[in-house]
Design a protein around this motif. Sequence first.
Motif, mmCIF file in Angstrom:
data_model
loop_
_atom_site.group_PDB
_atom_site.id
_atom_site.type_symbol
_atom_site.label_atom_id
_atom_site.label_comp_id
_atom_site.label_asym_id
_atom_site.label_seq_id
_atom_site.Cartn_x
_atom_site.Cartn_y
_atom_site.Cartn_z
ATOM 1 N N PHE A 6 112.126 162.596 -26.311
ATOM 2 C CA PHE A 6 111.434 162.216 -25.294
ATOM 3 C C PHE A 6 110.306 163.649 -24.198
ATOM 4 O O PHE A 6 111.247 165.039 -23.993
ATOM 5 C CB PHE A 6 112.153 161.921 -23.656
ATOM 6 N N VAL A 63 103.629 162.742 -17.359
ATOM 7 C CA VAL A 63 104.796 162.640 -18.837
ATOM 8 C C VAL A 63 106.020 161.113 -18.595
ATOM 9 O O VAL A 63 105.613 161.028 -19.574
ATOM 10 C CB VAL A 63 105.093 164.296 -19.452
ATOM 11 N N THR A 64 106.212 160.840 -18.033
ATOM 12 C CA THR A 64 107.470 160.378 -17.886
ATOM 13 C C THR A 64 107.103 158.682 -17.718
ATOM 14 O O THR A 64 107.755 158.157 -18.829
ATOM 15 C CB THR A 64 108.527 160.502 -16.322
ATOM 16 N N CYS A 66 104.468 158.231 -19.573
ATOM 17 C CA CYS A 66 104.290 157.829 -20.684
ATOM 18 C C CYS A 66 105.453 157.881 -21.475
ATOM 19 O O CYS A 66 105.733 156.552 -22.241
ATOM 20 C CB CYS A 66 102.717 158.982 -21.463
ATOM 21 N N ASN A 67 106.474 157.975 -21.000
ATOM 22 C CA ASN A 67 107.581 158.194 -21.892
ATOM 23 C C ASN A 67 108.182 157.046 -22.248
ATOM 24 O O ASN A 67 108.440 155.585 -22.179
ATOM 25 C CB ASN A 67 108.573 159.377 -21.790
ATOM 26 N N THR A 70 106.298 154.261 -23.367
ATOM 27 C CA THR A 70 106.940 153.934 -25.196
ATOM 28 C C THR A 70 108.188 153.418 -25.462
ATOM 29 O O THR A 70 108.176 152.826 -27.023
ATOM 30 C CB THR A 70 106.005 155.292 -26.016
ATOM 31 N N GLY A 90 111.768 165.323 -19.735
ATOM 32 C CA GLY A 90 111.910 164.868 -20.450
ATOM 33 C C GLY A 90 113.428 163.772 -20.215
ATOM 34 O O GLY A 90 113.922 162.815 -20.808
ATOM 35 N N SER A 93 114.205 160.751 -18.400
ATOM 36 C CA SER A 93 113.350 159.752 -19.551
ATOM 37 C C SER A 93 114.757 159.183 -20.550
ATOM 38 O O SER A 93 114.688 158.044 -21.236
ATOM 39 C CB SER A 93 111.932 160.059 -20.671
ATOM 40 N N GLY A 267 106.944 158.698 -26.765
ATOM 41 C CA GLY A 267 106.166 159.509 -25.771
ATOM 42 C C GLY A 267 104.119 159.501 -26.267
ATOM 43 O O GLY A 267 103.987 159.017 -27.325
ATOM 44 N N ASP A 268 103.236 159.743 -25.321
ATOM 45 C CA ASP A 268 102.307 160.138 -25.857
ATOM 46 C C ASP A 268 101.976 161.417 -26.032
ATOM 47 O O ASP A 268 101.491 162.569 -25.818
ATOM 48 C CB ASP A 268 101.258 159.300 -24.878
ATOM 49 N N SER A 269 102.734 162.058 -27.461
ATOM 50 C CA SER A 269 102.967 163.780 -27.589
ATOM 51 C C SER A 269 103.453 164.315 -29.326
ATOM 52 O O SER A 269 104.353 162.718 -29.430
ATOM 53 C CB SER A 269 103.823 164.328 -26.548
#
Length: 301
Positions: A6, A63-64, A66-67, A70, A90, A93, A267-269
């Motif tokens: 994550f 970011v959390t 999106c994690n 996902t 992360g 997550s 995630g979105d990364s």
Amino acid sequence: MVGYLFPGQGTVRVGMGAWLRRNPVARRVLDAFDERLSRPISPICTRGPLDRLVSTEHAQIAVTACNLATHAVLADEGYEPHVVAGHSVGELSALYAAGVLDLAEVARLVELRARLMARIDVVGGMHAIMGLEVAQVEEMAMWATAPDEPLVIGLENAPGHVVVSGHIGALDRLAKLATSASKIVELAVGNAFHSPLMEPAVPAWTEAVETALMSPPRVPVVPNVTAEPTLDLLAIRRALIAQLTGRVLWTRTVAVVDAMGPSVEVGDSKVLAGLSRRSGARCLSMAEPGTLRRLAREVAA
């Protein structure tokens, strides 16, 4: 079964999570996460502005969100992790994916973590040092440190990719010492994370983690500060507290996860997938189109 990695704070951008909001399963998680925050994070992810999104108090939450969304996509496809790890923030997550924390506790903890770290007013920063080994950077950081101006390695991201964290004055001195580095990059962060400068946030963070509602993990968790898989809930709590000022041993974490099988960045990364490649490890990114098809082939193989 697949390992889940994550991403953390340094992966935010305006428009993040757009593909997740088009997915009904992920959208429900994003909405549920927003409902548990003091203020919804989705509007800032969608429209920015960038300076507000990248600020510590918003970036960690963004970011959390999106994690977790996902993760819901993968769960809906029938995937379950055999091991989990998260880069810096992360890790919260990862604990969610392992069944240690529920959605409400993740929301509470990440919002508190972001707020505590954003409030620290000591002038600090982080620089990525490219092309040097950890031991070389450690020696330079030692020489650059001065009384009340600490400098440490905050993250071991990949071979030849080390992040130093500390007082601005010490960072300036290190930049003059690190002439053999291939590149030095100033990171767009609000302060010196994973360094002694985060000490003012430790008491409140310790209390929050020690009182958080946690369940025993369903799968091994690889904490940042140990890079050792564990099912011990007490060890997980202690590592989550220590991570605030401790070093992220990501290179070793990736090696541990890769030895157990294929992994995917949840995630979105694409950042962690890139770091894994630098380490010679296998990692797909859910932010890449077609990853679910590739993941199915990888797991089958």
